[in-house]
Design a protein around this motif. Structure first.
Motif, PDB file in Angstrom:
ATOM      1  N   MET A   1       0.846  -1.176   0.000  1.00 34.08           N
ATOM      2  CA  MET A   1       0.000   0.000   0.000  1.00 34.08           C
ATOM      3  C   MET A   1       0.889   1.236   0.000  1.00 34.08           C
ATOM      4  O   MET A   1       1.843   1.331   0.752  1.00 34.08           O
ATOM      5  CB  MET A   1      -0.905   0.012   1.234  1.00 34.08           C
ATOM      6  CG  MET A   1      -1.667   1.311   1.365  1.00 34.08           C
ATOM      7  SD  MET A   1      -2.363   1.712   2.974  1.00 34.08           S
ATOM      8  CE  MET A   1      -3.465   0.389   3.290  1.00 34.08           C
ATOM      9  N   GLN A   4       0.238   7.415   0.061  1.00 36.17           N
ATOM     10  CA  GLN A   4      -0.716   8.365  -0.495  1.00 36.17           C
ATOM     11  C   GLN A   4      -2.138   7.801  -0.488  1.00 36.17           C
ATOM     12  O   GLN A   4      -3.105   8.523  -0.274  1.00 36.17           O
ATOM     13  CB  GLN A   4      -0.323   8.750  -1.936  1.00 36.17           C
ATOM     14  CG  GLN A   4       0.964   9.516  -2.043  1.00 36.17           C
ATOM     15  CD  GLN A   4       2.161   8.604  -2.288  1.00 36.17           C
ATOM     16  OE1 GLN A   4       2.132   7.412  -2.010  1.00 36.17           O
ATOM     17  NE2 GLN A   4       3.234   9.191  -2.796  1.00 36.17           N
ATOM     18  N   ASP A   5      -2.238   6.492  -0.724  1.00 35.44           N
ATOM     19  CA  ASP A   5      -3.540   5.829  -0.703  1.00 35.44           C
ATOM     20  C   ASP A   5      -4.182   5.980   0.673  1.00 35.44           C
ATOM     21  O   ASP A   5      -5.372   6.288   0.793  1.00 35.44           O
ATOM     22  CB  ASP A   5      -3.355   4.353  -1.065  1.00 35.44           C
ATOM     23  CG  ASP A   5      -4.648   3.650  -1.418  1.00 35.44           C
ATOM     24  OD1 ASP A   5      -5.666   4.335  -1.673  1.00 35.44           O
ATOM     25  OD2 ASP A   5      -4.651   2.402  -1.453  1.00 35.44           O
ATOM     26  N   PHE A   8      -5.340   9.752   1.211  1.00 36.07           N
ATOM     27  CA  PHE A   8      -6.590  10.072   0.522  1.00 36.07           C
ATOM     28  C   PHE A   8      -7.786   9.384   1.176  1.00 36.07           C
ATOM     29  O   PHE A   8      -8.874   9.955   1.265  1.00 36.07           O
ATOM     30  CB  PHE A   8      -6.512   9.689  -0.957  1.00 36.07           C
ATOM     31  CG  PHE A   8      -5.651  10.616  -1.766  1.00 36.07           C
ATOM     32  CD1 PHE A   8      -5.861  11.984  -1.752  1.00 36.07           C
ATOM     33  CD2 PHE A   8      -4.635  10.109  -2.565  1.00 36.07           C
ATOM     34  CE1 PHE A   8      -5.078  12.840  -2.503  1.00 36.07           C
ATOM     35  CE2 PHE A   8      -3.853  10.957  -3.326  1.00 36.07           C
ATOM     36  CZ  PHE A   8      -4.064  12.321  -3.296  1.00 36.07           C
ATOM     37  N   MET A   9      -7.600   8.155   1.628  1.00 38.48           N
ATOM     38  CA  MET A   9      -8.685   7.445   2.294  1.00 38.48           C
ATOM     39  C   MET A   9      -9.052   8.145   3.605  1.00 38.48           C
ATOM     40  O   MET A   9     -10.233   8.329   3.919  1.00 38.48           O
ATOM     41  CB  MET A   9      -8.301   5.997   2.587  1.00 38.48           C
ATOM     42  CG  MET A   9      -9.439   5.206   3.214  1.00 38.48           C
ATOM     43  SD  MET A   9      -8.933   3.615   3.854  1.00 38.48           S
ATOM     44  CE  MET A   9      -7.901   4.073   5.217  1.00 38.48           C
ATOM     45  N   PHE A  49      -9.182   6.820  -8.796  1.00 35.11           N
ATOM     46  CA  PHE A  49      -8.339   6.106  -7.843  1.00 35.11           C
ATOM     47  C   PHE A  49      -8.350   4.605  -8.106  1.00 35.11           C
ATOM     48  O   PHE A  49      -7.325   3.937  -8.000  1.00 35.11           O
ATOM     49  CB  PHE A  49      -8.792   6.375  -6.401  1.00 35.11           C
ATOM     50  CG  PHE A  49      -8.422   7.741  -5.889  1.00 35.11           C
ATOM     51  CD1 PHE A  49      -7.168   8.279  -6.119  1.00 35.11           C
ATOM     52  CD2 PHE A  49      -9.321   8.490  -5.160  1.00 35.11           C
ATOM     53  CE1 PHE A  49      -6.821   9.525  -5.641  1.00 35.11           C
ATOM     54  CE2 PHE A  49      -8.997   9.741  -4.674  1.00 35.11           C
ATOM     55  CZ  PHE A  49      -7.745  10.265  -4.914  1.00 35.11           C
ATOM     56  N   MET A  54      -5.389   2.421  -6.458  1.00 37.04           N
ATOM     57  CA  MET A  54      -5.480   2.950  -5.091  1.00 37.04           C
ATOM     58  C   MET A  54      -6.875   2.603  -4.548  1.00 37.04           C
ATOM     59  O   MET A  54      -7.766   3.447  -4.462  1.00 37.04           O
ATOM     60  CB  MET A  54      -5.227   4.460  -5.097  1.00 37.04           C
ATOM     61  CG  MET A  54      -3.859   4.825  -5.637  1.00 37.04           C
ATOM     62  SD  MET A  54      -3.621   6.600  -5.863  1.00 37.04           S
ATOM     63  CE  MET A  54      -3.449   7.144  -4.174  1.00 37.04           C
ATOM     64  N   ASN A  55      -7.033   1.329  -4.172  1.00 34.96           N
ATOM     65  CA  ASN A  55      -8.358   0.810  -3.832  1.00 34.96           C
ATOM     66  C   ASN A  55      -8.939   1.431  -2.562  1.00 34.96           C
ATOM     67  O   ASN A  55     -10.151   1.659  -2.484  1.00 34.96           O
ATOM     68  CB  ASN A  55      -8.304  -0.706  -3.699  1.00 34.96           C
ATOM     69  CG  ASN A  55      -7.972  -1.360  -5.025  1.00 34.96           C
ATOM     70  OD1 ASN A  55      -8.323  -0.838  -6.082  1.00 34.96           O
ATOM     71  ND2 ASN A  55      -7.278  -2.484  -4.969  1.00 34.96           N
ATOM     72  N   PHE A  56      -8.112   1.717  -1.566  1.00 38.67           N
ATOM     73  CA  PHE A  56      -8.626   2.320  -0.332  1.00 38.67           C
ATOM     74  C   PHE A  56      -9.113   3.753  -0.599  1.00 38.67           C
ATOM     75  O   PHE A  56     -10.159   4.162  -0.096  1.00 38.67           O
ATOM     76  CB  PHE A  56      -7.571   2.294   0.770  1.00 38.67           C
ATOM     77  CG  PHE A  56      -7.268   0.907   1.252  1.00 38.67           C
ATOM     78  CD1 PHE A  56      -8.216   0.176   1.955  1.00 38.67           C
ATOM     79  CD2 PHE A  56      -6.038   0.329   0.995  1.00 38.67           C
ATOM     80  CE1 PHE A  56      -7.945  -1.099   2.395  1.00 38.67           C
ATOM     81  CE2 PHE A  56      -5.755  -0.945   1.430  1.00 38.67           C
ATOM     82  CZ  PHE A  56      -6.711  -1.675   2.125  1.00 38.67           C
ATOM     83  N   SER A  57      -8.356   4.488  -1.391  1.00 37.95           N
ATOM     84  CA  SER A  57      -8.783   5.833  -1.762  1.00 37.95           C
ATOM     85  C   SER A  57     -10.076   5.781  -2.567  1.00 37.95           C
ATOM     86  O   SER A  57     -10.968   6.620  -2.387  1.00 37.95           O
ATOM     87  CB  SER A  57      -7.710   6.524  -2.600  1.00 37.95           C
ATOM     88  OG  SER A  57      -6.526   6.661  -1.864  1.00 37.95           O
ATOM     89  N   ALA A  58     -10.179   4.809  -3.451  1.00 33.44           N
ATOM     90  CA  ALA A  58     -11.388   4.648  -4.259  1.00 33.44           C
ATOM     91  C   ALA A  58     -12.597   4.378  -3.368  1.00 33.44           C
ATOM     92  O   ALA A  58     -13.671   4.956  -3.573  1.00 33.44           O
ATOM     93  CB  ALA A  58     -11.202   3.528  -5.271  1.00 33.44           C
TER      94      ALA A  58
END
Length: 136
Positions: A1, A4-5, A8-9, A49, A54-58
């Motif tokens: 991870m 940055q992810d 943003f999350m 994202f 960037m799945n957590f941010s998404a």
């Protein structure tokens, strides 16, 4: 991870925390001009994202977009009625008909300019009408 992810999350999570009181307050009125663009931005960010991996941010942006959707639906100044009218099935059908008519106008042999009416009288005609109205 990536770090940055996570950042943003966390930012999206904070926005959800800050928006929750607006959703819970029965007297809150948020204009659709505020909530609908914010909802759209949340969903666009979520898609962006996700495509960047960037799945957590998404997930955070998707949740924020969903929160703005609920605010638009429940807390718009005109209440839930206008929000439900925006989402009814008739609207996409009308949009599709207008889009078909618009595309058809470009395929037609006559240019689209012919649909407009020109006024050749100019300012002189406007002043003449104003003077006649003042004399009456």
């Amino acid at each position: 991870m990536m770090w940055q992810d996570l950042v943003f999350m966390l930012g999206s999570g904070l926005s959800i925390v800050f928006l929750a009181p607006t959703l819970r307050d029965a007297s809150a009125r948020v204009p659709l001009g505020t909530s609908l663009p914010s909802m759209g931005i949340g969903f666009v960010y979520a898609t962006t994202f996700f495509t960047l991996g960037m799945n957590f941010s998404a997930m955070g942006s998707l949740a924020a977009g969903t929160m703005w959707s609920l605010i638009a639906l429940i807390r718009s100044p005109n209440g839930i009625g206008i929000s439900l009218r925006l989402a009814r099935m008739e609207s996409p059908v009308l949009f599709a008909r207008d889009l078909t008519r618009w595309i058809g106008s470009y395929r037609a042999s006559s240019p689209g300019v012919n649909q407009y009416v020109t006024f050749d009288g100019g300012r002189e005609q406007q002043y003449r009408q104003t003077a006649e109205n003042a004399a009456d």
